[in-house]
Each structure stands twice: as C-alpha cells, then as structure tokens.
Design an enzyme around this catalytic site. Structure first.
Site, mmCIF file in Angstrom:
data_model
loop_
_atom_site.group_PDB
_atom_site.id
_atom_site.type_symbol
_atom_site.label_atom_id
_atom_site.label_comp_id
_atom_site.label_asym_id
_atom_site.label_seq_id
_atom_site.Cartn_x
_atom_site.Cartn_y
_atom_site.Cartn_z
ATOM 1 N N CYS A 204 71.009 51.820 45.924
ATOM 2 C CA CYS A 204 71.462 50.401 44.925
ATOM 3 C C CYS A 204 73.582 50.931 44.465
ATOM 4 O O CYS A 204 73.137 51.092 43.617
ATOM 5 C CB CYS A 204 71.036 49.327 44.163
ATOM 6 S SG CYS A 204 71.734 48.258 43.100
ATOM 7 N N TYR B 193 78.132 41.757 51.148
ATOM 8 C CA TYR B 193 77.401 41.508 51.408
ATOM 9 C C TYR B 193 77.332 39.771 52.252
ATOM 10 O O TYR B 193 76.270 39.164 52.459
ATOM 11 C CB TYR B 193 76.476 40.834 50.384
ATOM 12 C CG TYR B 193 75.107 42.162 49.450
ATOM 13 C CD1 TYR B 193 74.364 42.667 50.218
ATOM 14 C CD2 TYR B 193 76.754 42.892 49.031
ATOM 15 C CE1 TYR B 193 73.502 44.112 49.091
ATOM 16 C CE2 TYR B 193 75.997 43.976 48.349
ATOM 17 C CZ TYR B 193 75.275 44.223 48.519
ATOM 18 O OH TYR B 193 74.054 45.764 48.279
#
Length: 351
Positions: free
Chosen positions: A57, A188
């Site tokens: 992450c 994203y």
C-alpha cells in the site's frame, strides 16, 4: 468508506469500479490522534502502539518510511499484513500461524471491531493499534505521518531529519494537496474510472500535474526547500509504483516513469537514499494490485516485469545541491525482522 484503493478493504466482494461513474475516495477516517500532551486521551507512549501496514500500500509505505527516517522503530512496533486480502480483512498471513505475534489477531478487522463493534466502513492500512486494549486508534494516514514528526519528537533518533519543519509547513501543505488530488489519488481516478469520459479527465489531470512536477524539480533536488520533507515521501510512494502497476494496470500510459527523465532521476535519488528503497517490496506491490483488483484484472495474473535493476543506476541529482537529511544523518539499517525480502528488491545487489 465507500471510496476504495489498495489501502482500503473492499467490502463489496471485489468491486472497485463503478460503471459509468468517476472514482471518488471516501476520506472519512478515524480522526483520533496520538498526542504528546495526551489531550486526545491517547498519549504518546513508547511501546504502547503498533503500526499495522502492508508493504503493498502506498499510503502505508509513507508511514514505514517516516518511521524509519525518524528512528521510531523501538518506540512504535510494526505489524506487516500480507499483500492480498479478501472481502473480510487484511490478514497477518506472513506471520507464523497466520497471527500477529504482538496483537494476537489473524485479521486487522479484529482491532477495528474491538473499538467499534459492527464497524461498517473500510478496514484500512496504515492503522495505529493500542496494544493493551487491542483497539484501533486511528487510520487517518495523512495526519498520522505528520504526527510522527510533530508529536513523537521526544523519541526521535539522534540525527533525525526535520520532515515537516515549521517554517516550510505552508508550502509543504500546498504541494501535498495538489499532489494528493492529481497524482497520489489521480492514478486511482484513472484506474477505477467507470467511463471513458471520467478516465480521460483523470488521465489529463494526472499528466498535467506530472509535467508541473517535472518543471518544479528540474532546478531543485527536492520538492520543498533543500532537504527531504514529508512532500517527497508522499510523492515517492506513487512514483515507485508507477511502472510496475499504474502505467499498465491503471492505464496511466502516456509515458512510463523511466521515460520522464526528471521524475525518473528524482525517484532514483530517493530510492537510493536510506529509508526509502529499503522499504519497498515490489513483489508485494504487484501481487496486491493484480491479484486483488479482479474487476480490472479478472485472471489475477501478475506480470513478471519490469526489470528493477535500473533503480540503482546513477541519477546525477546531487549536482543540484541539497542535503538529503539537512543537519541530520541517515537512518541505521532496518531491524532484521523488518527487512524486505532480498528477492523482492534490487537493493539486494548493493553491499
């Protein structure tokens, strides 16, 4: 937390893209803070808290880097979840018996439910967990890294750099805001776009900002001032994932990072700086995105490339001056138990 990303557990059974729509990140995090004066009821106390992360992450990678640079390893222990998860939670499947040895839990969800029974939002990393109670304290990743710099100063290592110096905070905050909106979250917005129009808007916004960053970094070594700051940490964790994941998987493909000379040299400069590249696990990064985002990559096949050896090539950025750690010093090597698997990083080739 309806907005999904690799730090956020998908509670919808594997669905990341809203057809016809634009990706919107829900940023309603647990805003509790750990403070030096204890005004938050969660006082700074070495040994009390455990930082839960996944090396996959980018948001968690920020906390791993900041913790390393400031030398907080002894004050704040770290729990490392595996690179993939199911719809229930991140799991500690890297540990013997699949259970975190300090918290005694198999899933990060257990820490969330210990404080908030029936918690219905996303189970996210990074998260700070109170070891005595097993309760999650905060998952507000942006504030968490700033608090490591400002609230934990009594426990910083000798020679710790100033990552959020007071005189530069206004400029750092401004840079962080646009980098988050257009780059950190921008990749994203491209990858999870549910329509051609939404994708194209996000794509242009991303590369316009990368061009802006190129111009800014052409004549200066770091984003703000002449030393590494929080702003550099936040940009680095997206850049280091760009070619392995975002270029192909998220369709951010105007250019690879290796085809943007200024940003590529800047990223290599940071990667080769102690505390940055030695926190990066490329295997975990690729496995997470390609195996978990099944509505984007239905087969779950993980690509073998790109070649990572070029991360160690000379970058030439030292010619711009600057002092990576200011008046401070580089961090010591990571504790043996926290070192990245040598097979997962090109730094294995470095003595």
């Amino acid at each position: 937390m309806g907005g999904k990303g690799d730090e956020i557990l998908d509670r919808t059974g594997g669905k990341y893209v809203e057809p016809g729509g634009e990706f919107t990140r829900d940023q309603r995090y647990i805003a509790t803070r750990i403070t030096a004066d204890g005004s938050s009821d969660w006082p700074v106390e070495p040994g009390r808290y455990r930082l839960a992360v996944s090396r996959a992450c980018p948001w968690a990678n920020r906390l791993i880097i900041v913790r390393r640079l400031l030398g907080l390893e002894d004050a704040i222990s770290m729990a490392v979840a595996g690179p993939t998860h199911d719809k229930r939670s991140w799991t500690f499947d890297l540990d013997p018996g699949g259970r975190d040895p300090v918290l005694g839990i198999e899933r990060l969800a257990d820490a969330y439910f210990a404080r908030f029974p029936g918690y219905e939002r996303g189970i996210t990393v990074p998260a700070m967990v109170d070891v005595p109670t097993g309760q999650v304290v905060t998952n507000d990743y942006a504030q968490m890294s700033l608090d490591l710099s400002t609230q934990w100063t009594a426990h910083h290592r000798p020679g710790a750099p100033e990552l959020y110096p007071e005189r530069l905070r206004g400029e750092i905050d401004e840079v962080n805001a646009v980098v988050f909106a257009d780059v950190n979250n921008g990749v994203y917005r491209c990858g999870f776009a549910g329509s051609q129009e939404a994708y194209e808007r996000s794509y242009h916004r991303l590369f316009d900002r990368l061009d802006w960053l190129t111009e800014r970094l052409t004549g200066q070594r770091y984003l703000v001032g002449d030393t590494i700051t929080e702003a550099d940490v936040r940009l680095f964790t997206t850049l280091v994932r760009f070619d392995p994941v975002y270029h192909g998987h998220f369709k951010c493909n105007r250019q690879k990072l290796t085809e943007m000379p200024v940003l590529w040299a800047y990223a290599r400069d940071l990667f080769q700086t102690p505390g940055f590249g030695d926190t990066v696990d490329f295997d975990h990064i690729k496995r997470h995105y390609y195996e978990v985002h099944r509505d984007i990559n239905p087969t779950g096949v993980v690509p073998l490339g790109p070649d990572l050896a070029n991360w160690l090539t000379p970058h030439g950025r030292e010619q711009l001056g600057g002092r990576p750690f200011g008046d401070g010093t580089p961090p010591q090597p990571a504790p043996p138990a926290e070192r990245v698997d040598p097979a997962h990083t090109p730094l294995r080739d470095v003595d």
